[in-house]
Design an enzyme around this catalytic site. Sequence first.
Site, PDB file in Angstrom:
ATOM      1  N   GLY A 159      37.861  50.103  46.588  1.00 33.76           N
ATOM      2  CA  GLY A 159      39.011  49.292  46.987  1.00 33.76           C
ATOM      3  C   GLY A 159      39.147  49.159  48.486  1.00 33.76           C
TER       4      GLY A 159
ATOM      5  N   ARG B 189     -16.767  -1.078  62.435  1.00 37.30           N
ATOM      6  CA  ARG B 189     -16.662  -1.582  61.077  1.00 37.30           C
ATOM      7  C   ARG B 189     -17.901  -2.452  60.834  1.00 37.30           C
ATOM      8  NH1 ARG B 189     -12.011  -5.620  63.165  1.00 37.30           N
ATOM      9  NH2 ARG B 189     -13.399  -7.327  63.743  1.00 37.30           N
TER      10      ARG B 189
ATOM     11  N   ASN C 201      36.720  34.134  47.209  1.00 35.95           N
ATOM     12  CA  ASN C 201      36.288  35.088  46.181  1.00 35.95           C
ATOM     13  C   ASN C 201      35.344  34.483  45.158  1.00 35.95           C
ATOM     14  OD1 ASN C 201      38.010  37.156  47.179  1.00 35.95           O
ATOM     15  ND2 ASN C 201      39.721  36.074  46.244  1.00 35.95           N
TER      16      ASN C 201
ATOM     17  N   HIS D 170       4.761   0.355  62.005  1.00 34.14           N
ATOM     18  CA  HIS D 170       4.650   0.153  60.557  1.00 34.14           C
ATOM     19  C   HIS D 170       3.602   1.076  59.950  1.00 34.14           C
ATOM     20  CE1 HIS D 170       6.333  -3.747  61.834  1.00 34.14           C
ATOM     21  NE2 HIS D 170       5.349  -3.753  62.706  1.00 34.14           N
TER      22      HIS D 170
ATOM     23  N   ASN E 171      -6.428  14.082  61.360  1.00 36.31           N
ATOM     24  CA  ASN E 171      -6.275  15.275  62.207  1.00 36.31           C
ATOM     25  C   ASN E 171      -6.756  16.551  61.542  1.00 36.31           C
ATOM     26  OD1 ASN E 171      -4.203  15.152  60.315  1.00 36.31           O
ATOM     27  ND2 ASN E 171      -2.874  16.428  61.574  1.00 36.31           N
TER      28      ASN E 171
ATOM     29  N   ASN F  10      49.858  37.515  50.590  1.00 35.36           N
ATOM     30  CA  ASN F  10      49.328  38.336  51.678  1.00 35.36           C
ATOM     31  C   ASN F  10      47.966  37.770  52.069  1.00 35.36           C
ATOM     32  OD1 ASN F  10      48.306  40.481  53.267  1.00 35.36           O
ATOM     33  ND2 ASN F  10      47.561  41.537  51.424  1.00 35.36           N
TER      34      ASN F  10
HETATM   35  C1  UD1 Z   1      42.883  41.108  49.122  1.00 34.65           C
HETATM   36  C2  UD1 Z   1      44.276  41.750  49.117  1.00 34.65           C
HETATM   37  C3  UD1 Z   1      45.301  40.710  48.671  1.00 34.65           C
HETATM   38  C4  UD1 Z   1      45.239  39.506  49.581  1.00 34.65           C
HETATM   39  C5  UD1 Z   1      43.832  38.952  49.660  1.00 34.65           C
HETATM   40  C6  UD1 Z   1      43.774  37.899  50.754  1.00 34.65           C
HETATM   41  C7  UD1 Z   1      43.875  44.057  48.514  1.00 34.65           C
HETATM   42  C8  UD1 Z   1      43.982  45.092  47.463  1.00 34.65           C
HETATM   43  N1  UD1 Z   1      44.280  42.849  48.210  1.00 34.65           N
HETATM   44  O1  UD1 Z   1      42.591  40.790  47.784  1.00 34.65           O
HETATM   45  O2  UD1 Z   1      46.590  41.269  48.718  1.00 34.65           O
HETATM   46  O3  UD1 Z   1      46.120  38.517  49.095  1.00 34.65           O
HETATM   47  O4  UD1 Z   1      42.891  39.983  49.994  1.00 34.65           O
HETATM   48  O5  UD1 Z   1      42.542  37.248  50.763  1.00 34.65           O
HETATM   49  O6  UD1 Z   1      43.470  44.357  49.595  1.00 34.65           O
HETATM   50  N2  UD1 Z   1      36.060  45.260  50.234  1.00 34.65           N
HETATM   51  C9  UD1 Z   1      35.404  46.416  50.618  1.00 34.65           C
HETATM   52  N3  UD1 Z   1      35.355  47.472  49.772  1.00 34.65           N
HETATM   53  C10 UD1 Z   1      35.967  47.470  48.557  1.00 34.65           C
HETATM   54  C11 UD1 Z   1      36.648  46.292  48.171  1.00 34.65           C
HETATM   55  C12 UD1 Z   1      36.678  45.224  49.023  1.00 34.65           C
HETATM   56  O7  UD1 Z   1      34.849  46.467  51.723  1.00 34.65           O
HETATM   57  O8  UD1 Z   1      35.877  48.496  47.857  1.00 34.65           O
HETATM   58  C13 UD1 Z   1      36.079  44.112  51.160  1.00 34.65           C
HETATM   59  C14 UD1 Z   1      35.451  42.854  50.560  1.00 34.65           C
HETATM   60  O9  UD1 Z   1      34.067  42.757  50.875  1.00 34.65           O
HETATM   61  C15 UD1 Z   1      36.262  41.744  51.200  1.00 34.65           C
HETATM   62  C16 UD1 Z   1      37.615  42.393  51.529  1.00 34.65           C
HETATM   63  O10 UD1 Z   1      37.421  43.785  51.432  1.00 34.65           O
HETATM   64  O11 UD1 Z   1      35.686  41.264  52.392  1.00 34.65           O
HETATM   65  C17 UD1 Z   1      38.715  41.955  50.556  1.00 34.65           C
HETATM   66  O12 UD1 Z   1      38.326  42.311  49.243  1.00 34.65           O
HETATM   67  P1  UD1 Z   1      38.599  41.347  48.008  1.00 34.65           P
HETATM   68  O13 UD1 Z   1      38.084  42.001  46.802  1.00 34.65           O
HETATM   69  O14 UD1 Z   1      38.144  40.003  48.320  1.00 34.65           O
HETATM   70  O15 UD1 Z   1      40.193  41.384  47.978  1.00 34.65           O
HETATM   71  P2  UD1 Z   1      41.139  40.328  47.264  1.00 34.65           P
HETATM   72  O16 UD1 Z   1      41.124  40.562  45.812  1.00 34.65           O
HETATM   73  O17 UD1 Z   1      40.850  38.977  47.745  1.00 34.65           O
HETATM   74 CA    CA Z   2      39.250  38.127  48.949  1.00 36.42          CA
END
Ligand code: UD1
Ligand code: CA
Length: 484
Positions: free
Chosen positions: A82, A442, A229, A365, A388, A172
Site C-alpha cells: 500500500g 545502353r 490506473n 519522380h 548501393n 483526494n
Molecule cells: C490513491 C489514493 C487515493 C487518491 C488517488 C489519486 C491511497 C490509498 N489512495 O489511490 O485516495 O484518490 O491515489 O490518484 O493512497 N504504490 C506503491 N506501492 C504500493 C501501492 C502503490 O509504490 O504498495 C504507488 C503506485 O505505483 C502509484 C501510487 O503509489 O504510483 C498510487 O497508487 P495507486 O494504486 O494508483 O493508488 P490509487 O488507488 O489511485
Molecule cells: Ca492511482
Amino acid sequence: MNKKLQAVILAAGRSSRFKTGKSKLLEQICSREMIIYPTKLLEKLEIPTTIVVGYQKEQVVEVIKKYHKDSINFAEQTEQLGTGHALLCSKEFWEADDILVMNGDTPLIPEWILKKLIEEHNKQDAEISFIKAHNTDPSTGAYGRVVRSEGKIRIVEPKDFSGYIEDHPFINSGIYIIKKNFLEKTISQINNNNNSNEFYIVDLIGLASEKGLKIGIVQAPFDLMRGVNTLKELWAAEHIKRSELIKYWMEKGVRFNVAQNVHIDLDVEIGPGTTIGSSAQLFSGTRIGANCEINSFCSLINCIVEDNVIIHTHCSLSNSVIKEGAQVGPFAFIKGNSVIGKNSHIGSFVEVKNSIIGEDSEAKHLNFLGDAEIGNKVTIGAGTITCNNNGYEKLKTKIEDEAFIGSSNSLVAPVTIGKNAFTAAGSVITEDVPEKALGIARSRQINKPDYAPKIKEKIKHQSSDKKNLFIGAIKTTESTQTTE
Ligand code: UD1
Ligand code: CA
C-alpha cells in the site's frame, strides 16, 4: 537544493488495473514515460527527490536515469503493501522539514498547483496538506473521497466508501506535504484494517484530524489531477496533454488544419506561420521552422525542418534534415541521416536513405537515392536509382554539381558522376563519368522497316500453335482415360 522541502514519489505499485503486466509508470504519454512527468516537475522546482521503486524496479530506474543522471535517490519497497507502506520504505531519506509526497501516476499536474500547495502549507503552518478536486462522476475513475463528518476530515477509499458521492463531492489527488516530525510520529499508526488490507497513506489525514492538527487543503481542477490506473485513463490523460500542446503551439502562431487528429509529442518544436495538416504525426525530437507546410498524413520522427519548407502529403521522414525552402513529396520516404539541401525538391515516390543532397537539386519522380552524395543544381531523371548494395556492403554514389542524370538510370556504386556531366536515359552506369562528359550505357537501337505487321503475324501463329498443343494434350489424356 531546498533544505526545507524534499519530495518522495511513490512508484513501486504493481499496476494491476492496467492488465498489461508492465508497470504503468513506464507507459508513455506524448512519447515520455509517465514517471518522468513528476520527476521533471520536481527537478524544475529544485526539490530533491527520492523515488520508491519495487515492481519492475530495474526498468523504472533505468528510465529515470536516462533523464536524470545521478540526481535522484531510490528507495525500495519489496512487497507492495500500500501507499502508506511505500512512503515508510523511503524513511532513511527523510531529512528536510517538510516532505512532499506524490503518486507516480499523476502526469498532468502543472507547476502552479504544486507551488500553490507549498504556499498554502507554509501559510497555514499545517502538519499535513493535500490537494483535492471536485468530481462526482464515478466513471472517471476510482479515487479516495474527502469525507467530512462531525467536524473531522478523512479520506475514504472507493472500496470502503458507502455514502452518496454528491454528499462528498471532492476527491483526494494523491499529492501531500507532510511535516517530517508529524510523519515520523504518525506513520506507524497506520494500519491495514480496510477492505484492501493495505496500508493507506491517506490515513495520515484522518489521524491528523483526529488529533485536531492543522490540515492545509488546496483545490485544483480535476482534469489536471487525474490519476492513471487503467489504459482507458492513460488514453484520457494523453488526450488532455496533447490538447494542451496543440493549444500552446496555436498561441505561438502555428495553424492546425484539423487539430483533433494531429499527433504531437512533448519535445516537438514548431515555428510561427507554419501549418500542420490533418493526421500529421510529429514525433519526439522533431523541430520545424517558420512558415512551413506539413501536409496531411505526414509522419516526422526526430527531424529538423528549416524555414519555408513544404512537405507534401503522405511523407515519412525520420532522423533527417530538410533545409530551408526545400520541398518533399507527396509520398516520399526520407530516412537514415539524410540531408535535403536548400531549395531542393524531392518529389513523388522517391526514397532517400543516408544521402546528402545539395542546394537547388531535384529528384522529382520515382527515385531511390541510397548512400549518395549529390551536389548542387543536380537533376535526377524519373525512375533513376542508385544501386548501393552489392549483397555484402553499402557502396557510395557521388554526383557532382550541375550534373544531369537521365531518366531510368541505374547508377551502380561505387561510382562518381563528374561536375556538369550528363548521362543518357536508360543507362546502366558502372563506370565513373568524367566532368562534362556524356555517359551512355545502353545498347544501340535498330529500326527494321515494315517489320511490325510481320512480327505481329509471327506472334499470332506462335500463340495459336501453343493453344493447339494444349488442346491436343487434353484430348490425349481423355482418350487414355477411356481406354483403361
Ligand atoms: C490513491 C489514493 C487515493 C487518491 C488517488 C489519486 C491511497 C490509498 N489512495 O489511490 O485516495 O484518490 O491515489 O490518484 O493512497 N504504490 C506503491 N506501492 C504500493 C501501492 C502503490 O509504490 O504498495 C504507488 C503506485 O505505483 C502509484 C501510487 O503509489 O504510483 C498510487 O497508487 P495507486 O494504486 O494508483 O493508488 P490509487 O488507488 O489511485
Ligand atoms: Ca492511482
